[in-house]
Design a protein around this motif. Sequence first.
Motif, PDB file in Angstrom:
ATOM      1  N   GLU A   4     -16.383  -3.957  39.506  1.00 16.13           N
ATOM      2  CA  GLU A   4     -15.088  -4.513  39.123  1.00 16.13           C
ATOM      3  C   GLU A   4     -14.164  -4.610  40.337  1.00 16.13           C
ATOM      4  O   GLU A   4     -13.447  -5.595  40.513  1.00 16.13           O
ATOM      5  CB  GLU A   4     -14.453  -3.662  38.034  1.00 16.13           C
ATOM      6  CG  GLU A   4     -15.189  -3.730  36.697  1.00 16.13           C
ATOM      7  CD  GLU A   4     -14.551  -2.824  35.650  1.00 16.13           C
ATOM      8  OE1 GLU A   4     -13.472  -2.258  35.945  1.00 16.13           O
ATOM      9  OE2 GLU A   4     -15.130  -2.701  34.559  1.00 16.13           O
ATOM     10  N   VAL A   5     -14.191  -3.567  41.167  1.00 18.30           N
ATOM     11  CA  VAL A   5     -13.372  -3.573  42.385  1.00 18.30           C
ATOM     12  C   VAL A   5     -13.819  -4.694  43.305  1.00 18.30           C
ATOM     13  O   VAL A   5     -12.989  -5.430  43.870  1.00 18.30           O
ATOM     14  CB  VAL A   5     -13.472  -2.206  43.104  1.00 18.30           C
ATOM     15  CG1 VAL A   5     -12.780  -2.268  44.469  1.00 18.30           C
ATOM     16  CG2 VAL A   5     -12.863  -1.110  42.242  1.00 18.30           C
ATOM     17  N   LEU A   6     -15.135  -4.847  43.474  1.00 20.96           N
ATOM     18  CA  LEU A   6     -15.677  -5.902  44.327  1.00 20.96           C
ATOM     19  C   LEU A   6     -15.269  -7.274  43.811  1.00 20.96           C
ATOM     20  O   LEU A   6     -14.841  -8.146  44.587  1.00 20.96           O
ATOM     21  CB  LEU A   6     -17.202  -5.781  44.393  1.00 20.96           C
ATOM     22  CG  LEU A   6     -17.951  -6.908  45.132  1.00 20.96           C
ATOM     23  CD1 LEU A   6     -17.508  -6.990  46.584  1.00 20.96           C
ATOM     24  CD2 LEU A   6     -19.459  -6.678  45.047  1.00 20.96           C
ATOM     25  N   LEU A   7     -15.389  -7.450  42.511  1.00 20.60           N
ATOM     26  CA  LEU A   7     -15.042  -8.731  41.901  1.00 20.60           C
ATOM     27  C   LEU A   7     -13.561  -9.052  42.101  1.00 20.60           C
ATOM     28  O   LEU A   7     -13.203 -10.180  42.490  1.00 20.60           O
ATOM     29  CB  LEU A   7     -15.387  -8.691  40.412  1.00 20.60           C
ATOM     30  CG  LEU A   7     -15.161  -9.963  39.596  1.00 20.60           C
ATOM     31  CD1 LEU A   7     -16.005 -11.109  40.130  1.00 20.60           C
ATOM     32  CD2 LEU A   7     -15.479  -9.722  38.123  1.00 20.60           C
ATOM     33  N   GLU A   8     -12.703  -8.068  41.845  1.00 24.69           N
ATOM     34  CA  GLU A   8     -11.261  -8.288  42.000  1.00 24.69           C
ATOM     35  C   GLU A   8     -10.903  -8.579  43.456  1.00 24.69           C
ATOM     36  O   GLU A   8     -10.083  -9.467  43.741  1.00 24.69           O
ATOM     37  CB  GLU A   8     -10.499  -7.061  41.508  1.00 24.69           C
ATOM     38  CG  GLU A   8     -10.578  -6.862  39.998  1.00 24.69           C
ATOM     39  CD  GLU A   8      -9.927  -5.566  39.553  1.00 24.69           C
ATOM     40  OE1 GLU A   8      -9.368  -4.854  40.439  1.00 24.69           O
ATOM     41  OE2 GLU A   8      -9.982  -5.257  38.345  1.00 24.69           O
TER      42      GLU A   8
END
Length: 458
Positions: A4-8
């Motif tokens: 999720e962090v990578l995507l954001e």
Amino acid sequence: MENEVLLERFEALVAEHSYAELRVYLDDQLITDITELLHELPEQAGIIINHLSIGRAAAAFRILDFHAQEDVIRELPATKVAELLNELPADDRAAFLGELPNEAVKELIKLLDPEERKITLSLLGYRETSVGRIMTPEYIAVQEDWTVKHVLEHIREHGKDSETIDVIYVVDEKGTLLDDFRIREFLLVAQDTVVHTLMDDRFVSLHVNDDQEEAIQIFRMENRVALPVVDDNGLLLGIVTIDDMLWIANEEHTEDIQKIGGTEALDEPYLDMPLLKLVKKRIGWLIVLFIGEMLTATAMGFFEDEIAKAVVLALFVPLIISSGGNSGSQASTLIIQAMALGEISISDWWRVMRRELLSGIMLGSVLGLIGFMRIVIWNRLFHTYGEHTVLIGSTVGISLIGVVLWGTLSGSMLPLLLKKLGADPATSSAPFVATLVDVTGLLIYFSVAYTLMQGILL
């Protein structure tokens, strides 16, 4: 959470057009995280691949499934596609191109460098399920008259271009494979040692036309990270590595599971497959099984008079045919799995039959006893079956022994028979065996009933 962090972070950098920072950020991520990002954002595949170093882009691309790879290629400009395909290991490139339509392959082949094009066309020339299709020509080969010092210098110079340096291959001047060594065998001896003094001529190799399933068994038995691939004359053509075998084993296992379930193997992920195509994959077997089950009605019609005279017999039809089908499904699943693991072969048919003969008798006896006891106890409690309770119970008990025995024999022998005929044993699926045993189980049941009840209830 990390994904999720990578995507954001990715979406924020793209929105800000901070592409220099994006390149640094993506190159700091694990390859597995990059592939997850590609799965999450297939429409952004062009941006992701374009902002990765080409080596990392190829590493991510090669572990994607085929349909995700297609999505990536569609989103890339021709120049980047050419760069990516030329960077891919030859075996991974051939595996990807081998799944594409001919017209697409012709166009993509044009993007390859002359040497890579030659290698790729050579691999694509082998049968799709053969070892030749998945081998790579990127390996380290040395001569038998070299010293260990010469070998190590050669590895330093050419090792970066090899698929693996864990195993080193010894060839003669014609390229014939003479032996293979794990690299540690060179690291643990004096540098002036000559290679031929270490050779014992004991090595295992694959033939270029061997089936990939056979290669899986050899890898499993030999516990190797790589195996050499030779032609009819013993010339070393390439190597196959364990990572390729793991992919093939996974595909074969998935295909077998789908066939055992009574459907054709799916060539796309379940959720990605169009509904009509999915129905087409399933309807064929369902029609075959439905027609087979029609024979059950035919068999019951043949014994219509007996059923009319002793209606009680019809009460136990589901019990009889389900027990036979269950035992047959068990046996077929066990044998198919044992064959897939290399635990048994066609030559073991007699040993398998003897074991299943004894198993069938014991399993049938247990179920037969339970069936008999159920009928007797039920009659004492509810007076359901009348004065011939013991006769009815005996009929059901003996029938269960026969039906379960027939089910185990059918389920175990059918995969071996199909293998002998050159067909895929997995097609002797659990539903197919169950349908076969349903029909024959009725014949056994009513034959036993006719024999025991003739002149009494029949």
